[in-house]
Write a protein that holds these residues in place. Structure first.
Motif, PDB file in Angstrom:
ATOM      1  N   GLY A   1     -71.406 -25.719 -27.902  1.00  0.00           N
ATOM      2  CA  GLY A   1     -70.712 -25.355 -29.133  1.00  0.00           C
ATOM      3  C   GLY A   1     -69.893 -24.077 -28.974  1.00  0.00           C
ATOM      4  O   GLY A   1     -70.108 -23.303 -28.040  1.00  0.00           O
TER       5      GLY A   1
ATOM      6  N   CYS B   1     -71.548 -20.707 -28.464  1.00  0.00           N
ATOM      7  CA  CYS B   1     -72.349 -20.524 -27.247  1.00  0.00           C
ATOM      8  C   CYS B   1     -71.509 -20.521 -25.974  1.00  0.00           C
ATOM      9  O   CYS B   1     -72.031 -20.303 -24.888  1.00  0.00           O
ATOM     10  CB  CYS B   1     -73.380 -21.651 -27.127  1.00  0.00           C
ATOM     11  SG  CYS B   1     -74.611 -21.628 -28.437  1.00  0.00           S
TER      12      CYS B   1
ATOM     13  N   CYS C   1     -74.900 -29.067 -30.363  1.00  0.00           N
ATOM     14  CA  CYS C   1     -74.634 -28.150 -29.253  1.00  0.00           C
ATOM     15  C   CYS C   1     -75.675 -28.353 -28.154  1.00  0.00           C
ATOM     16  O   CYS C   1     -76.877 -28.241 -28.404  1.00  0.00           O
ATOM     17  CB  CYS C   1     -74.657 -26.704 -29.745  1.00  0.00           C
ATOM     18  SG  CYS C   1     -74.542 -25.498 -28.424  1.00  0.00           S
TER      19      CYS C   1
ATOM     20  N   HIS D   1     -76.336 -26.441 -25.771  1.00  0.00           N
ATOM     21  CA  HIS D   1     -76.991 -25.173 -25.453  1.00  0.00           C
ATOM     22  C   HIS D   1     -78.097 -24.846 -26.458  1.00  0.00           C
ATOM     23  O   HIS D   1     -79.077 -24.186 -26.129  1.00  0.00           O
ATOM     24  CB  HIS D   1     -75.928 -24.067 -25.443  1.00  0.00           C
ATOM     25  CG  HIS D   1     -76.363 -22.797 -24.805  1.00  0.00           C
ATOM     26  ND1 HIS D   1     -76.788 -21.711 -25.527  1.00  0.00           N
ATOM     27  CD2 HIS D   1     -76.438 -22.442 -23.511  1.00  0.00           C
ATOM     28  CE1 HIS D   1     -77.115 -20.735 -24.697  1.00  0.00           C
ATOM     29  NE2 HIS D   1     -76.907 -21.150 -23.469  1.00  0.00           N
ATOM     30  N   CYS D   2     -77.957 -25.310 -27.688  1.00  0.00           N
ATOM     31  CA  CYS D   2     -78.932 -25.003 -28.748  1.00  0.00           C
ATOM     32  C   CYS D   2     -80.034 -26.058 -28.885  1.00  0.00           C
ATOM     33  O   CYS D   2     -81.133 -25.745 -29.337  1.00  0.00           O
ATOM     34  CB  CYS D   2     -78.223 -24.895 -30.101  1.00  0.00           C
ATOM     35  SG  CYS D   2     -77.130 -23.477 -30.264  1.00  0.00           S
TER      36      CYS D   2
HETATM   37 ZN   LIG Z   1     -75.129 -23.599 -29.264  1.00  0.00          ZN
END
Ligand SMILES: [Zn+2]
Length: 234
Positions: free
Chosen positions: A143, A146, A205, A207-208
């Motif tokens: 996202g 990030c 996302c 990463h999340c």
């Molecule tokens: Zn993220």
């Protein structure tokens, strides 16, 4: 059903398209699952050696040697075009009229090289698609909050005359930015003539979300998620 409990994410509007199978695999979806899934086991999966390029391949069958590039296109039945990602953006494209399909690996390098524009151009020239009938699905990716990048990345976009608004300023560091990969890709789809209402996105996302794989979060160790699209025999 929650995304976490599924092995791949689908676009609900696309599930109604009778000639199509598609999905964005999460971290639990493995290569071997293509062979056992009732909807997919009759398909021949086709992978690329992905090289962050603007190279695309039109395929009629599984080639003897693995192709190098970042996009696959076909209008043949029974082939499953597969893209591997972990933070980069997987983009699936389908044309309900010609039944041509594409699967695209969109990292920042391919995006700066306008790969999506080239894919649309090829769909038009080779498969006689009308861009206004194309459907595009944007899968999970890192996202914008990030995805910190340096000036070098922005410079590559600038060099090719791409818009700046996909780069958000970094609050502390003037030489850093946050890149909105989804926005950069949407720009190219819209510039290529794809209708806004024909673009779907998953909005998760990597990463999340723990059930997705992230190259950055895992310090480059983990594997890749598999996204796929194919034309059925029906
Ligand atoms: Zn993220």
């Amino acid at each position: 059903m929650k995304f976490e409990s599924k092995t791949f994410i689908t676009i609900s509007e696309w599930e109604k398209i009778p000639f199509l199978v598609h999905g964005f695999g999460n971290k639990n979806w493995q290569y071997a699952d293509f062979e056992t899934h009732p909807l997919l086991r009759n398909f021949k999966p086709l992978y690329l050696r992905q090289i962050h390029s603007d190279i695309l391949h039109i395929v009629d069958d599984v080639p003897d040697d693995v192709l190098s590039g970042d996009a696959l296109l076909t209008d043949r039945q029974g082939l499953l075009l597969v893209i591997k990602t972990a933070d980069c953006l997987p983009v699936l494209i389908a044309d309900p009229k010609t039944k041509a399909l594409a699967a695209v690996h969109c990292g920042w390098r391919s995006t700066s090289q306008k790969l999506i524009r080239k894919v649309i151009q090829c769909l038009v020239e080779h498969f006689q698609c009308d861009p206004s009938s194309l459907l595009a699905a944007l899968g999970p990716c890192i996202g914008k909050d990030c995805y910190e990048v340096g000036e070098d990345v922005r410079d590559e976009f600038e060099k090719r005359g791409l818009t700046h608004d996909a780069f958000l300023p970094h609050p502390q560091n003037l030489r850093k930015f946050y890149l909105d990969l989804l926005m950069a890709t949407r720009h190219q789809l819209l510039d290529g003539g794809v209708k806004r209402s024909h673009i779907s996105q998953v909005d998760l996302c990597t990463h999340c979300e723990e059930f997705l794989l992230s190259y950055r979060r895992s310090q480059q160790k983990e594997g890749r998620m598999l996204s796929f699209i194919g034309r059925t025999f029906a």
